[in-house]
Design a protein around this motif. Structure first.
Motif, PDB file in Angstrom:
ATOM      1  N   CYS A  98       0.873  -1.183   0.000  1.00 52.59           N
ATOM      2  CA  CYS A  98       0.000   0.000   0.000  1.00 52.59           C
ATOM      3  C   CYS A  98       0.899   1.219   0.000  1.00 52.59           C
ATOM      4  O   CYS A  98       1.777   1.343   0.850  1.00 52.59           O
ATOM      5  N   HIS A  99       0.715   2.115  -0.945  1.00 50.71           N
ATOM      6  CA  HIS A  99       1.613   3.260  -1.082  1.00 50.71           C
ATOM      7  C   HIS A  99       0.982   4.554  -0.574  1.00 50.71           C
ATOM      8  O   HIS A  99       1.354   5.650  -0.995  1.00 50.71           O
ATOM      9  N   GLN A 116      -2.958  10.895   1.652  1.00 53.11           N
ATOM     10  CA  GLN A 116      -2.940  10.814   0.198  1.00 53.11           C
ATOM     11  C   GLN A 116      -2.846   9.366  -0.246  1.00 53.11           C
ATOM     12  O   GLN A 116      -1.922   8.650   0.143  1.00 53.11           O
ATOM     13  N   GLY A 117      -3.787   8.967  -1.078  1.00 57.86           N
ATOM     14  CA  GLY A 117      -3.764   7.611  -1.625  1.00 57.86           C
ATOM     15  C   GLY A 117      -3.885   7.646  -3.136  1.00 57.86           C
ATOM     16  O   GLY A 117      -4.991   7.619  -3.668  1.00 57.86           O
ATOM     17  N   PRO A 118      -2.771   7.751  -3.878  1.00 59.92           N
ATOM     18  CA  PRO A 118      -2.838   7.876  -5.338  1.00 59.92           C
ATOM     19  C   PRO A 118      -3.523   6.701  -6.020  1.00 59.92           C
ATOM     20  O   PRO A 118      -4.109   6.858  -7.087  1.00 59.92           O
ATOM     21  N   LEU A 119      -3.468   5.501  -5.403  1.00 64.60           N
ATOM     22  CA  LEU A 119      -4.092   4.348  -6.048  1.00 64.60           C
ATOM     23  C   LEU A 119      -5.606   4.470  -6.122  1.00 64.60           C
ATOM     24  O   LEU A 119      -6.252   3.831  -6.932  1.00 64.60           O
ATOM     25  N   GLN A 120      -6.176   5.308  -5.251  1.00 66.63           N
ATOM     26  CA  GLN A 120      -7.617   5.511  -5.303  1.00 66.63           C
ATOM     27  C   GLN A 120      -8.015   6.157  -6.622  1.00 66.63           C
ATOM     28  O   GLN A 120      -9.060   5.846  -7.193  1.00 66.63           O
ATOM     29  N   SER A 134     -11.273   5.851 -14.036  1.00 65.88           N
ATOM     30  CA  SER A 134      -9.873   5.814 -13.625  1.00 65.88           C
ATOM     31  C   SER A 134      -9.085   6.908 -14.341  1.00 65.88           C
ATOM     32  O   SER A 134      -9.351   7.226 -15.509  1.00 65.88           O
ATOM     33  N   VAL A 135      -8.074   7.472 -13.650  1.00 67.26           N
ATOM     34  CA  VAL A 135      -7.223   8.479 -14.285  1.00 67.26           C
ATOM     35  C   VAL A 135      -6.392   7.858 -15.404  1.00 67.26           C
ATOM     36  O   VAL A 135      -5.865   8.574 -16.261  1.00 67.26           O
ATOM     37  N   ALA A 149       0.726  10.556  -8.154  1.00 67.29           N
ATOM     38  CA  ALA A 149       0.997  11.408  -6.994  1.00 67.29           C
ATOM     39  C   ALA A 149       1.645  12.719  -7.425  1.00 67.29           C
ATOM     40  O   ALA A 149       1.323  13.794  -6.894  1.00 67.29           O
ATOM     41  N   GLN A 150       2.543  12.653  -8.406  1.00 67.78           N
ATOM     42  CA  GLN A 150       3.220  13.853  -8.900  1.00 67.78           C
ATOM     43  C   GLN A 150       2.235  14.803  -9.564  1.00 67.78           C
ATOM     44  O   GLN A 150       2.254  16.016  -9.316  1.00 67.78           O
ATOM     45  N   GLU A 151       1.370  14.248 -10.420  1.00 66.86           N
ATOM     46  CA  GLU A 151       0.389  15.079 -11.108  1.00 66.86           C
ATOM     47  C   GLU A 151      -0.619  15.678 -10.136  1.00 66.86           C
ATOM     48  O   GLU A 151      -1.082  16.803 -10.299  1.00 66.86           O
ATOM     49  N   LEU A 152      -0.968  14.912  -9.102  1.00 68.59           N
ATOM     50  CA  LEU A 152      -1.911  15.403  -8.094  1.00 68.59           C
ATOM     51  C   LEU A 152      -1.327  16.596  -7.351  1.00 68.59           C
ATOM     52  O   LEU A 152      -2.019  17.592  -7.099  1.00 68.59           O
ATOM     53  N   LYS A 153      -0.043  16.506  -6.988  1.00 68.63           N
ATOM     54  CA  LYS A 153       0.619  17.619  -6.311  1.00 68.63           C
ATOM     55  C   LYS A 153       0.655  18.851  -7.212  1.00 68.63           C
ATOM     56  O   LYS A 153       0.481  19.984  -6.760  1.00 68.63           O
ATOM     57  N   LYS A 154       0.888  18.626  -8.512  1.00 74.77           N
ATOM     58  CA  LYS A 154       0.952  19.738  -9.455  1.00 74.77           C
ATOM     59  C   LYS A 154      -0.394  20.462  -9.531  1.00 74.77           C
ATOM     60  O   LYS A 154      -0.458  21.697  -9.533  1.00 74.77           O
ATOM     61  N   VAL A 155      -1.481  19.689  -9.603  1.00 71.99           N
ATOM     62  CA  VAL A 155      -2.818  20.286  -9.674  1.00 71.99           C
ATOM     63  C   VAL A 155      -3.121  21.094  -8.419  1.00 71.99           C
ATOM     64  O   VAL A 155      -3.618  22.224  -8.491  1.00 71.99           O
ATOM     65  N   ARG A 156      -2.806  20.522  -7.268  1.00 70.87           N
ATOM     66  CA  ARG A 156      -3.073  21.224  -6.005  1.00 70.87           C
ATOM     67  C   ARG A 156      -2.238  22.496  -5.897  1.00 70.87           C
ATOM     68  O   ARG A 156      -2.701  23.522  -5.386  1.00 70.87           O
ATOM     69  N   ARG A 157      -1.000  22.431  -6.367  1.00 75.69           N
ATOM     70  CA  ARG A 157      -0.129  23.606  -6.307  1.00 75.69           C
ATOM     71  C   ARG A 157      -0.658  24.711  -7.200  1.00 75.69           C
ATOM     72  O   ARG A 157      -0.621  25.888  -6.849  1.00 75.69           O
TER      73      ARG A 157
END
Length: 449
Positions: A98-99, A116-120, A134-135, A149-157
């Protein structure tokens, strides 16, 4: 906080809340790491000191008929040793990774927690009809959890305002109201700022043809305030929730952004609630004269501001409706609609029972049993007798118990001190559960498959 965080969410906890939850302890096996960067004296959490917890997943048996689950060790070499052993049934063991990442940002005003759970996102966000899209449908590179996870951080930023606040211009607010007619049902822009929001589905679930559901703790309206939802520390998200019979879950009935937590802030929130219920009942051709239809037991916490705001809003609402009742009669009627959440009381009991200097070791069960007797006392004499016994056996709890025995608190919590009509009190079991805003269901994390 129940130690079973799941999904993607974040929240700011005060230092007291962080300590009372044993540093936001989780039941999942996690590898902990920290950073020397940032400062615990920072005013904003984004500049605070960072700590991370990485979930280590679970270990299960390869035998389909065996339901054994094993908690992994935190270090990789120790996990390898666990996997070398056989299950009690004789079959081999396997590990499901689990990551999920938990981030704790320590700063001057508390701890900001992010789960944060990117697999979700890879599986698909949960919906009423199962996982959503699914993404990975966007691009094949999003089959990689680290890239997600990287893309999610970018969107939030990119979405985060440069000034680190929740401020918007009045022109932008006006444009939003124009583009979303009916969503903002009330707004007060002054020294006190309250913006109340509601969708048709939310209102429809607030106003039910069936007033109550026997034998289920799902009746009435539960109100609570979420601290830390907005970036500014003094701003709150006040939520009044109702149980949806069609969705079989609690949903918000009205949401309010407020720039504080005074009685005036709560007054505007509850006034918008009452007015929306009145409009909906009239549109259905229903009567609006029964007070129980405007709260039908409104469960609140024990904040003086929330209680006073509810009562003042009810008085103002009924006066604008043309009532002939006096202010005192309206106040009494409003008080009869309020009920305190027993979960808040029990949480206080749990905290006190863990303080060895107040509750001697080994006597916490006695203390808990006596506090339950206090809740269930059927008359005032029994109530006072239990209270006196608690003080005799545990004298150091006197200041804590005195606060709960104040008339304004006791009347909403203890059966023997109720102001609500007895049949209504007995019928509504909402007080037996924590509020929807503060409750998390203990379940296996959705990102472990």
């Amino acid at each position: 906080w129940d130690g079973w965080p799941d999904g993607n969410f974040e929240r700011t906890y005060t230092h007291a809340e962080f300590k009372s939850t044993r540093d936001l302890a989780v039941h999942w096996s996690c590898q902990v790491s920290g950073s020397r960067n940032g400062s615990e004296d920072a005013e904003d959490w984004s500049a605070g000191r960072k700590a991370e917890r990485r979930c280590r997943g679970i270990i299960s048996c390869t035998n389909a008929a065996c339901d054994a689950l094993i908690r992994p060790c935190t270090r990789r070499k120790d996990i390898s040793r666990q996997l070398e052993k056989a299950c009690l049934c004789g079959a081999s063991l396997q590990r499901f990774e689990c990551h999920t990442l938990q981030i704790l940002m320590h700063f001057r005003h508390g701890v900001h927690f992010m789960h944060q759970g990117p697999l979700q996102l890879l599986v698909g966000a949960p919906t009423l009809n199962g996982p959503g899209e699914s993404v990975a449908n966007i691009s094949s590179i999003l089959l990689n959890k680290d890239r997600i996870a990287q893309e999610l951080k970018k969107v939030r930023r990119e979405e985060k305002p440069g000034n680190g606040t929740d401020d918007i211009s009045l022109l932008a607010f006006s444009e939003f109201c124009h583009n979303n007619p009916g969503f903002i049902i009330n707004s007060v822009i002054h020294e006190v700022v309250v913006i109340s929001m509601q969708q048709p589905l939310m209102l429809a679930e607030l106003v039910k043809e069936t007033r109550a559901i026997p034998d289920d703790p799902v009746n009435g309206i539960v109100s609570d305030a979420a601290h830390g939802f907005w970036r500014q520390q003094n701003c709150l998200l006040i939520i009044s929730s109702a149980y949806s019979l069609s969705l079989r879950c609690w949903i918000p009935g009205i949401l309010s952004y407020t720039n504080g937590a005074s009685a005036d802030h709560y007054r505007h929130h509850f006034l918008a609630l009452f007015q929306s219920i009145s409009r909906e009942r009239r549109s259905r051709g229903w009567d609006t004269s029964d007070d129980n239809d405007f709260g039908n037991v409104c469960v609140v916490d024990f904040s003086k501001a929330e209680r006073v705001g509810f009562i003042e809003a009810f008085i103002e609402f009924r006066q604008t409706e043309g009532t002939t009742r006096t202010v005192d009669a309206l106040r009494t009627a409003a008080e009869g609609l309020l009920k305190g959440c027993q979960q808040h009381f029990r949480a206080g009991v749990t905290r006190i029972s863990r303080v060895g200097g107040v509750i001697p070791g080994g006597e916490d069960r006695i203390f808990r049993r006596l506090t339950e007797d206090l809740l269930e006392a059927e008359n005032l004499a029994a109530f006072l007798e239990v209270g006196q016994r608690i003080l005799a056996e545990f004298p150091l709890v006197s200041p804590w118990l005195a606060w709960w025995m104040r008339e304004e608190h006791a009347s909403m919590l203890f059966q023997s001190k109720r102001r609500m009509d007895p049949p209504l009190w007995e019928f509504h079991s909402l007080h037996l559960t924590p509020s929807p805003q503060g409750r998390r269901v203990a379940k296996p994390p959705g990102h472990i498959i």
